[in-house]
Design an enzyme around this catalytic site. Sequence first.
Site, PDB file in Angstrom:
ATOM      1  N   LYS A   1      -0.203  -1.969  65.787  1.00 41.98           N
ATOM      2  CA  LYS A   1       0.598  -2.885  64.963  1.00 41.98           C
ATOM      3  C   LYS A   1       2.076  -2.555  65.154  1.00 41.98           C
ATOM      4  CE  LYS A   1       0.989  -4.719  60.240  1.00 41.98           C
ATOM      5  NZ  LYS A   1       0.579  -4.602  58.819  1.00 41.98           N
TER       6      LYS A   1
ATOM      7  N   SER B   1      -1.014  -9.030  56.684  1.00 38.13           N
ATOM      8  CA  SER B   1       0.006  -9.063  57.703  1.00 38.13           C
ATOM      9  C   SER B   1      -0.467  -8.529  59.056  1.00 38.13           C
ATOM     10  CB  SER B   1       1.200  -8.212  57.256  1.00 38.13           C
ATOM     11  OG  SER B   1       0.827  -6.850  57.167  1.00 38.13           O
TER      12      SER B   1
ATOM     13  N   SER C   1      -3.375  -6.205  53.669  1.00 34.15           N
ATOM     14  CA  SER C   1      -2.972  -6.544  55.035  1.00 34.15           C
ATOM     15  C   SER C   1      -3.892  -6.015  56.121  1.00 34.15           C
ATOM     16  CB  SER C   1      -1.553  -6.047  55.306  1.00 34.15           C
ATOM     17  OG  SER C   1      -0.610  -6.900  54.713  1.00 34.15           O
TER      18      SER C   1
END
Lengths: 490, 483
Positions: A76, A156, A180
């Site tokens: 990420k 997210s 997320s």
Amino acid sequence: MFDLSLVAARDALAAKKFSARELTTAYLGAIEKLNPDINAYITTLPEAALAQADAADISLAKGEAGPLCGIPLAIKDLFCTKGVRTTAGSKILSPFIPPYESTVTANLLRDGAIFLGKANMDEFAMGSSNMTSAYGCVTNPWTRRGDNRPLVPGGSSGGSAAAVAARMALGATATDTGGSIRQPAAFCGIVGIKPTYGRCSRWGVVAFASSLDQAGPVARTVEDAAVLLGSMAGFDPKDSTSADIAVPDFAAACKRGVKGLRIGVPREYRLDGMPPEIDALWRQGLDWLREAGAEIVDVSLPHTKYGLATYYIVAPAEASSNLARYDGVRFGARTPGRDLTELYENTRADGFGAEVQRRILIGTYVLSAGYYDAYYLRAQKVRALMLRDFTEAFETVDALLTPATPSAAFGQGEKMDDPITMYLNDIFTVPVNMAGLPAMSVPAGLDAQGLPLGLQIIGRPFDEETVFAVGAAIERAAGFSTLPNLRAGA
Amino acid sequence: MAYTLEGSTGTWEIVCGLEVHAQVISKSKLFSGASAAYGAEPNTQVSFVDAAFPGMLPVINRECVAQAVRTGLGLNAEINLWSRFDRKNYFYADLPQGYQISQFAHPVVGKGVVEVTLADGSTKQIGVTRLHLEQDAGKSLHDQDPSRSFIDLNRSGVALMEIVSEPDIRSPEEAGAYLTKLRQVLRYLGTCDGNMDEGSMRADVNVSVRKAGEDFRTRCEIKNVNSIRFVMLAVEAEAKRQIGVWEDGGDVVQETRLFDPTRNETRSMRSKEDAHDYRYFPDPDLLPLVLEQAWVDELKSRLPELPDAKTARFVRDYGLSAYDARILVMEQATADFYETVATGRDAKLAANWMMGDFFAALNRTGRTIEDSPVTAANLAGLIDLIADKTINGRIAKEVFEAMVETGQAAGVIVEAKGLRQVTDTGAIDAAVDAVLAANADKVAQYKAGAEKLFGFFVGQVMKAMAGKGNPALVNEALKARLS
């Protein structure tokens, strides 16, 4: 090759069925083919990944392979990676190349993992759709039956989840501040676990809301997630909130079974107007656990209804302060101005997207003199009550089972007009962050339109092992094997 | 007599409280491993934490906490075993994080007290409200370039102790005495070097005025005053300004002001309306600071002897006056020097030498006690030569001056210059006889009752002996001859 789970691929590497270079090359090819459609990666690292693969092959040949040796992962873009651009999904960090490696990614590198690239995400991890990324939205590899309109992967950590679901990585790192990890995992039909707050170091992870942020993996199977978390986790003296607690063998916990466990069903999670198929899946999950020998117990978490409101005070408050450092002075993007104030205003107006600006404004407001007591202080008190709810529930049960999300993945552009509708996505996941607990989303079935749905297992602090045991039991019972249309090897 | 100021409407009293920022002596910064040393090239002592790079996290420096606790103990203050760091949010170019980590709501040290001694010998207790730890900011340099500002982050993140006094100060003298005493205690403890000219200690001065018996009136805060003398001047200048405002029928506005020492006046910096809203909240990157009583006790057991205790001991053990003891205790190095000289010797004689010729010599040569040309051992050696009558007091002064000049030991100088005191009674008698013979008229006057002339004879004999005669033996011989 793409059908292999992380654990299976690791076994195949050890058995010399293929090399790390072959495996990495295959995944790089998948990225090349699919990323233009899915946009799961902001940055890809083909050369570095192949160099890492060659090093992994040497280690494998010498029999010195670490637990993740030769395993290609997506990282990420919230994790700082040394020498590799790290954007946090924001324009303001578009030129930022960290001179340091986050503790979590350093742990993965220590264990031999290969980084394919940096995964797309909502800007500064603020979002539940991946629509707030400055690098374009991510497209969910799944589509509704008979409907090709693109769906969001959730957020997210949408890039991470989409990459794993579309087989553009064997696993991925993600972070979870209010859901997320778990929400995109549910939307993409994969496994995601947010461990206990303090289990993974936050050092080198771009901060959103420090008291809530926690790193974790997304993966194809519960066992894959266990292997990844085992590598990512561990005490870090550089993070004052990191817990000095030994990391257990999570993978072994997956095989424990649930016989004799008491599983709580929080009645407050039964929402009015919740789609019947989600309620049905929840009952199905409870039946699976009962059949596997668990006892199902009704529990109450009375302050659940305040979760979202409280979260949207605490998280923006911390964010408004955490994001003050993006001022154009020392790193990142700068838009000049005539004086210092104008430099700040121009840099931040250009650099931050609308959702980030909205949360900074909310956070600034709730911390202001005259409002602090009514908002922030009260939110902290409610937060303490939410934690007490969980603590009391865990006096009688070993884990809780809930839906992961109130719906399946929605269309790109949907829910964009009203931020509150978007915030409602996190209604089942947010209380877990407020209490700092470990929780997993595991795919359990499909909705009527053929989209994956997840169930959430919530555990006691630092008892991820029970969460893995329950998650693995559901995984076994569900036998979830449907795959998205968009995927490598299809 | 209490200090007051006369205005056109009557007598005014000053109310003053000080917020002192004292830089903690520590190797590294409050939350990072970067060096906290003073004077390095700009931006050479900056970690990624200090520069607030993404994902960087603060980790508390144990030594800085120990220094704060030591200081609290030295100020007779409560130590809070539970304290917490908050964020004070504001934007400025030399504040990389966009917030300062500080202990706003829960300081590590609570109420304490500082006893000051005033010029008239009276003492006064000044209350300490609290002491907390916080980060210093970096430094903005606006004078290096016509159009640009430069930032030096070396100081960013260095540990400060903010020590807040109660509004107990009633005069410029008390303000000066409080700061002097506070600095003395910090230096004794080794927790702050107190160098105000390097900025390692600076004061925000809160001043208001009132008539006798009134409640507090509006105060103004004078920021960043960097010498004790300026603090005293600022208190007076600001008090006079406020008296003028009140007496002209105006209202003093609560605001932040700056002191201009060249014009001896304060100027408005920003008013309350422009004041920042700092949006304090607990720093979520840090856990509450929890101390163990046993650790505090251990720090306490290792505290050095502090000035008040040392003063009392000097009075008790060395028979000094309180005034002399306070002067010798002013600096730790002076007190140590004195004790080396006084131990096993005539303590009062040692004190007289230190406060007389020795301090005068330091002043004259511009040296400090640390680089004094006369070491403690050498001064002690000089006093030993006086005590064993190798030299007399007059010669001792001559020897001392030679010691200042050459740095040599007293004995070396005495031998080299042949200054050893003459105790040979034959030589003394001969000198006495010669002086009396040469001054027969004065001898006659003396014998007729002019006893004052005895001193004249002594002087003549000493002169004849080049000052080296043993004064007691000379007196004795003279008395015998003249009786």
